[in-house]
Design a protein around this motif. Structure first.
Motif, short mmCIF file in Angstrom:
data_model
loop_
_atom_site.label_atom_id
_atom_site.label_comp_id
_atom_site.label_asym_id
_atom_site.label_seq_id
_atom_site.Cartn_x
_atom_site.Cartn_y
_atom_site.Cartn_z
N ASP A 13 -14.06 11.63 6.05
CA ASP A 13 -14.10 12.40 4.80
C ASP A 13 -12.91 12.04 3.92
OD1 ASP A 13 -15.12 14.19 2.94
OD2 ASP A 13 -14.15 15.93 3.85
N SER A 14 -12.73 10.72 3.74
CA SER A 14 -11.59 10.26 2.95
C SER A 14 -12.00 9.16 1.98
CB SER A 14 -10.48 9.74 3.86
OG SER A 14 -10.89 8.55 4.50
N VAL A 15 -11.16 8.99 0.96
CA VAL A 15 -11.35 7.93 -0.03
C VAL A 15 -9.99 7.28 -0.24
CG1 VAL A 15 -11.90 7.42 -2.45
CG2 VAL A 15 -13.23 9.12 -1.21
N TYR A 16 -9.98 5.94 -0.29
CA TYR A 16 -8.76 5.21 -0.61
C TYR A 16 -8.99 4.43 -1.89
CZ TYR A 16 -4.50 2.56 -0.33
OH TYR A 16 -3.26 2.03 -0.61
N LEU A 17 -8.12 4.63 -2.87
CA LEU A 17 -8.15 3.87 -4.12
C LEU A 17 -7.03 2.84 -4.05
CD1 LEU A 17 -8.39 6.93 -6.54
CD2 LEU A 17 -10.27 5.58 -5.61
N GLN A 18 -7.40 1.56 -4.13
CA GLN A 18 -6.42 0.48 -4.06
C GLN A 18 -6.36 -0.18 -5.43
OE1 GLN A 18 -7.54 -2.73 -1.49
NE2 GLN A 18 -5.48 -3.58 -1.45
N PHE A 19 -5.17 -0.16 -6.03
CA PHE A 19 -4.97 -0.73 -7.37
C PHE A 19 -4.33 -2.10 -7.23
CE2 PHE A 19 -4.25 3.91 -7.51
CZ PHE A 19 -5.37 4.28 -8.22
N GLY A 20 -5.13 -3.14 -7.19
CA GLY A 20 -4.62 -4.50 -7.07
C GLY A 20 -4.28 -4.84 -5.63
N ASN A 21 -3.45 -5.87 -5.46
CA ASN A 21 -3.10 -6.36 -4.12
C ASN A 21 -1.60 -6.34 -3.85
OD1 ASN A 21 -5.78 -6.99 -3.35
ND2 ASN A 21 -5.71 -8.80 -4.65
N GLN A 22 -0.86 -5.53 -4.58
CA GLN A 22 0.58 -5.48 -4.38
C GLN A 22 0.89 -4.89 -3.00
OE1 GLN A 22 -1.20 -3.97 -6.74
NE2 GLN A 22 -0.18 -3.97 -8.71
N PRO A 23 1.94 -5.40 -2.35
CA PRO A 23 2.32 -4.85 -1.04
C PRO A 23 2.86 -3.42 -1.18
CG PRO A 23 3.76 -6.68 -1.65
CD PRO A 23 2.74 -6.54 -2.73
N ASP A 37 0.63 5.45 -2.39
CA ASP A 37 1.37 4.29 -1.90
C ASP A 37 2.04 3.64 -3.10
OD1 ASP A 37 0.47 4.69 0.71
OD2 ASP A 37 -1.33 3.50 0.36
N LEU A 38 3.31 3.28 -2.92
CA LEU A 38 4.11 2.72 -4.01
C LEU A 38 4.64 1.34 -3.61
CD1 LEU A 38 6.15 5.98 -4.61
CD2 LEU A 38 4.26 5.17 -6.01
N ASP A 39 4.86 0.49 -4.63
CA ASP A 39 5.48 -0.80 -4.36
C ASP A 39 7.00 -0.66 -4.46
OD1 ASP A 39 6.11 -0.85 -7.08
OD2 ASP A 39 4.67 -2.44 -7.56
N GLU A 40 7.72 -1.77 -4.40
CA GLU A 40 9.18 -1.74 -4.44
C GLU A 40 9.73 -1.19 -5.76
OE1 GLU A 40 10.69 -5.60 -3.46
OE2 GLU A 40 10.11 -5.41 -1.35
N ASN A 42 8.31 1.28 -7.39
CA ASN A 42 7.75 2.63 -7.46
C ASN A 42 6.50 2.72 -8.33
OD1 ASN A 42 9.46 3.96 -5.65
ND2 ASN A 42 11.04 4.13 -7.21
N ALA A 43 5.79 1.63 -8.51
CA ALA A 43 4.50 1.65 -9.19
C ALA A 43 3.43 2.03 -8.16
CB ALA A 43 4.18 0.29 -9.79
N VAL A 44 2.47 2.83 -8.57
CA VAL A 44 1.40 3.25 -7.67
C VAL A 44 0.49 2.06 -7.37
CG1 VAL A 44 -0.57 4.79 -7.36
CG2 VAL A 44 1.49 5.62 -8.53
N VAL A 45 0.30 1.77 -6.09
CA VAL A 45 -0.58 0.67 -5.67
C VAL A 45 -1.79 1.17 -4.89
CG1 VAL A 45 1.25 -1.06 -5.72
CG2 VAL A 45 0.77 0.15 -3.60
N GLY A 46 -1.77 2.46 -4.52
CA GLY A 46 -2.89 3.03 -3.80
C GLY A 46 -2.79 4.53 -3.70
N MET A 47 -3.93 5.15 -3.44
CA MET A 47 -3.98 6.60 -3.28
C MET A 47 -4.98 6.93 -2.19
SD MET A 47 -5.01 9.58 -6.01
CE MET A 47 -3.70 9.14 -7.10
#
Length: 80
Positions: A13-23, A37-40, A42-47
């Protein structure tokens, strides 16, 4: 072009939103159900949204349809 991947898991019962391919550098829990999820820089790369059906009910929308359980979409994000 940025890619948005929407990955659903009906069993969890989950959803993952991935914004691009940043680590991912680190994650921050916004609520008990939402982790970003944040990159180095602090930009959002996933939720990660847990208990999605309950979260959606809280927003006044219907439960996630069964066909969305295995959906993965790629969308082009256009800057405003």
């Amino acid at each position: 072009m940025q890619i948005l991947n929407v990955i659903t898991d009906e069993a969890a019962d989950s959803v993952y939103l991935q914004f691009g391919n940043q680590p991912i550098s680190h994650s921050v829990e916004l609520t008990g159900d939402i982790i970003i999820d944040l990159d180095e820089e602090n930009a959002v790369v996933g939720m990660d949204i847990q208990h999605m059906s309950e979260v959606m009910k809280g927003l006044g929308t219907a439960e996630i349809p069964a066909q969305a359980a295995t959906a993965q979409m790629k969308l082009q994000l256009v800057p405003a």
